[in-house]
Design a protein around this motif. Structure first.
Motif, PDB file in Angstrom:
ATOM      1  N   VAL A  11       0.846  -1.191   0.000  1.00  0.00           N
ATOM      2  CA  VAL A  11       0.000   0.000   0.000  1.00  0.00           C
ATOM      3  C   VAL A  11       0.885   1.246   0.000  1.00  0.00           C
ATOM      4  N   ALA A  12       0.748   2.091  -1.009  1.00  0.00           N
ATOM      5  CA  ALA A  12       1.498   3.341  -1.067  1.00  0.00           C
ATOM      6  C   ALA A  12       1.008   4.296   0.009  1.00  0.00           C
ATOM      7  N   THR A  13       1.910   5.118   0.549  1.00  0.00           N
ATOM      8  CA  THR A  13       1.539   6.097   1.567  1.00  0.00           C
ATOM      9  C   THR A  13       1.966   7.496   1.140  1.00  0.00           C
ATOM     10  N   LYS A  14       1.161   8.492   1.530  1.00  0.00           N
ATOM     11  CA  LYS A  14       1.444   9.881   1.210  1.00  0.00           C
ATOM     12  C   LYS A  14       2.289  10.554   2.292  1.00  0.00           C
ATOM     13  N   GLY A  15       2.473   9.864   3.401  1.00  0.00           N
ATOM     14  CA  GLY A  15       3.241  10.374   4.520  1.00  0.00           C
ATOM     15  C   GLY A  15       3.243   9.328   5.613  1.00  0.00           C
ATOM     16  N   PRO A  16       4.080   9.466   6.635  1.00  0.00           N
ATOM     17  CA  PRO A  16       4.165   8.446   7.677  1.00  0.00           C
ATOM     18  C   PRO A  16       2.873   8.230   8.450  1.00  0.00           C
ATOM     19  N   GLY A  17       1.997   9.229   8.463  1.00  0.00           N
ATOM     20  CA  GLY A  17       0.727   9.084   9.170  1.00  0.00           C
ATOM     21  C   GLY A  17      -0.439   8.732   8.269  1.00  0.00           C
ATOM     22  N   ASP A  18      -0.166   8.451   6.987  1.00  0.00           N
ATOM     23  CA  ASP A  18      -1.236   8.169   6.035  1.00  0.00           C
ATOM     24  C   ASP A  18      -1.699   6.719   6.138  1.00  0.00           C
ATOM     25  N   VAL A  19      -2.932   6.526   6.562  1.00  0.00           N
ATOM     26  CA  VAL A  19      -3.511   5.182   6.672  1.00  0.00           C
ATOM     27  C   VAL A  19      -4.680   5.001   5.718  1.00  0.00           C
ATOM     28  N   SER A  20      -4.870   5.966   4.821  1.00  0.00           N
ATOM     29  CA  SER A  20      -6.059   5.951   3.963  1.00  0.00           C
ATOM     30  C   SER A  20      -6.095   4.744   3.039  1.00  0.00           C
ATOM     31  N   GLY A  21      -4.948   4.349   2.505  1.00  0.00           N
ATOM     32  CA  GLY A  21      -4.915   3.203   1.610  1.00  0.00           C
ATOM     33  C   GLY A  21      -5.313   1.919   2.307  1.00  0.00           C
ATOM     34  N   LEU A  22      -4.778   1.719   3.506  1.00  0.00           N
ATOM     35  CA  LEU A  22      -5.119   0.531   4.280  1.00  0.00           C
ATOM     36  C   LEU A  22      -6.594   0.546   4.672  1.00  0.00           C
ATOM     37  N   MET A  23      -7.086   1.701   5.116  1.00  0.00           N
ATOM     38  CA  MET A  23      -8.491   1.792   5.518  1.00  0.00           C
ATOM     39  C   MET A  23      -9.424   1.539   4.339  1.00  0.00           C
ATOM     40  N   SER A  24      -9.019   1.966   3.159  1.00  0.00           N
ATOM     41  CA  SER A  24      -9.822   1.724   1.963  1.00  0.00           C
ATOM     42  C   SER A  24      -9.917   0.232   1.661  1.00  0.00           C
ATOM     43  N   MET A  25      -8.801  -0.476   1.826  1.00  0.00           N
ATOM     44  CA  MET A  25      -8.792  -1.918   1.565  1.00  0.00           C
ATOM     45  C   MET A  25      -9.597  -2.670   2.621  1.00  0.00           C
ATOM     46  N   ILE A  26      -9.573  -2.169   3.845  1.00  0.00           N
ATOM     47  CA  ILE A  26     -10.397  -2.767   4.900  1.00  0.00           C
ATOM     48  C   ILE A  26     -11.873  -2.492   4.613  1.00  0.00           C
ATOM     49  N   GLY A  27     -12.174  -1.257   4.209  1.00  0.00           N
ATOM     50  CA  GLY A  27     -13.557  -0.891   3.920  1.00  0.00           C
ATOM     51  C   GLY A  27     -14.161  -1.672   2.774  1.00  0.00           C
ATOM     52  N   SER A  28     -13.343  -2.018   1.790  1.00  0.00           N
ATOM     53  CA  SER A  28     -13.836  -2.766   0.631  1.00  0.00           C
ATOM     54  C   SER A  28     -13.899  -4.271   0.890  1.00  0.00           C
ATOM     55  N   GLY A  29     -13.360  -4.702   2.030  1.00  0.00           N
ATOM     56  CA  GLY A  29     -13.343  -6.125   2.343  1.00  0.00           C
ATOM     57  C   GLY A  29     -12.150  -6.862   1.790  1.00  0.00           C
ATOM     58  N   THR A  30     -11.222  -6.135   1.150  1.00  0.00           N
ATOM     59  CA  THR A  30     -10.015  -6.772   0.602  1.00  0.00           C
ATOM     60  C   THR A  30      -9.131  -7.309   1.721  1.00  0.00           C
ATOM     61  N   ILE A  31      -9.072  -6.561   2.821  1.00  0.00           N
ATOM     62  CA  ILE A  31      -8.289  -6.983   3.991  1.00  0.00           C
ATOM     63  C   ILE A  31      -9.209  -7.099   5.194  1.00  0.00           C
ATOM     64  N   ASP A  32      -9.131  -8.245   5.859  1.00  0.00           N
ATOM     65  CA  ASP A  32      -9.833  -8.421   7.128  1.00  0.00           C
ATOM     66  C   ASP A  32      -8.885  -7.971   8.234  1.00  0.00           C
ATOM     67  N   PRO A  33      -9.202  -6.883   8.937  1.00  0.00           N
ATOM     68  CA  PRO A  33      -8.268  -6.377   9.945  1.00  0.00           C
ATOM     69  C   PRO A  33      -7.938  -7.391  11.027  1.00  0.00           C
TER      70      PRO A  33
END
Length: 369
Positions: A11-33
């Motif tokens: 997952v690419a990040t826009k900065g050290p605090g960027d979690v948007s990519g991971l959250m998007s994959m969790i939201g879509s069901g791609t990743i089960d947290p």
């Protein structure tokens, strides 16, 4: 026998605090947290003692994952192994790699060994134990435990061992002195090398790459002693070693495989090609049917003898930029060119991780057939 399925997501990040990519994959069901076992990240810090992008990145991930796991943020680190490596010099691109694991029924049409992952950690280490035989011994025990957790019994099936280890601060040095003990060094920056080196030697002992009779004085001196699969990173945020073992196992039903090779120096393109070929994908553009490059993990360091193939380098003499930053940029550029992507995990400081001036390189590929 327990069968597991391992997932790998870059997952690419826009900065050290960027979690948007991971959250998007969790939201879509791609990743089960709930299945996340480990997260390895490259952050755009300096990679030194005061690189707080690592701690910032972990804090952001813990805060974001807490609601999904019904745990307070500080307990997330007890459940998931976080290894943040600072320094994205040159073309290296900040990103995280998320590893998941869940138990499954093994499909009848899967044969051979597939990617497996295991995790363990040492006890908290005393400041005076860093860079010494106690850290080597404790690391070796944790590597064995992580292998068992991964369902790997043969050390030849281990292709990469990622470790996050502690470093010394002035407070920690003073605490040791108050107990009447001396630390391996009083330099915080120098302690990173000692901790990385001892941790790598622990991997080598666990996997039978070297004899177990390693002494304190061998650390950062006996460079003929090394592991071909160890990757260690030091950080201020912990006092124990976190050990992640990556290998191939018959107990895995994963759609991924991992392979590795060892770079003899910072320009060893042949070793990178060997690692790519180990998972049968080759150099960019990868056109192997049914296989896709996921990520490459490597160690890099400035050769301690001051030369690369007989020619002098200046990485160790540059007072403006540390040698680890030079090495990350050089090796990162080499790997990116061969892999066709700059989002690769290259960590600086390869003491006892591969031969002097070189380091291990591991490749994960997805079998998409």
């Amino acid at each position: 026998m327990r069968t597991t399925s391992v997932g790998v997501f870059k997952v690419a990040t826009k900065g050290p605090g960027d979690v948007s990519g991971l959250m998007s994959m969790i939201g879509s069901g791609t990743i089960d947290p709930k299945s996340i076992l480990a997260i390895l990240g490259k952050t755009e810090g300096n990679g030194g003692v005061n690189d707080f992008t690592r701690e910032y990145g972990v804090a952001a991930l813990c805060a974001a994952l807490a609601p999904h796991l019904a745990l307070p943020p500080h307990e997330i680190e007890q459940r998931i192994a976080f290894v943040m490596s600072g320094g994205t010099e040159g073309v290296l691109s900040p990103h995280i790699t998320v590893f998941t694991r869940r138990e499954v029924e093994r499909p009848a049409d899967i044969s051979g060994k597939r990617l497996s992952i295991g995790m363990a950690h040492t006890r908290d280490l005393l400041p005076e134990e860093l860079g010494r035989s106690a850290q080597i011994t404790e690391t070796a025990r944790a590597v064995k435990a992580a292998m068992a957790d991964a369902g790997i019994s043969d050390s030849d099936d281990v292709h990469f061992v990622q470790i996050k280890c502690p470093l010394l601060t002035s407070d920690r040095v003073e605490a040791a002195a108050a107990r009447g003990n001396k630390t391996a060094t009083t330099s915080a920056y120098g302690s990173m090398a000692y901790s990385r080196g001892a941790s790598a030697l622990g991997v080598a002992v666990a996997l039978g790459e070297i004899a177990p009779d390693v002494r304190d004085e061998d650390v950062l001196r006996r460079y003929d002693l090394f592991s071909k699969v160890a990757s260690t990173s030091a950080g201020i945020e912990l006092m124990h070693n976190v050990v992640i073992v990556l290998g191939n196992s018959a107990s895995s039903a994963s759609e991924f495989e991992i392979g590795h090779a060892v770079m003899d120096d910072a320009i060893d393109a042949a070793a990178i090609m060997s690692a790519l070929n180990d998972v049968r994908i080759g150099a960019a553009p990868q056109a192997t049917k049914g296989r896709e490059l996921v990520n490459i993990f490597a160690k890099a360091e400035a050769s301690p003898d001051g030369s690369v193939r007989g020619l002098r380098h200046t990485m160790l003499e540059d007072t403006d930029i540390s040698s680890t930053r030079h090495a990350r940029a050089a090796v990162g550029g080499l790997i990116a060119g061969l892999a066709g992507t700059s989002a690769v995990y290259v960590s600086g400081g390869a003491e006892h991780q591969g031969p002097p001036g070189g380091g291990p390189v591991a490749v994960i590929a997805r079998l998409s057939d």
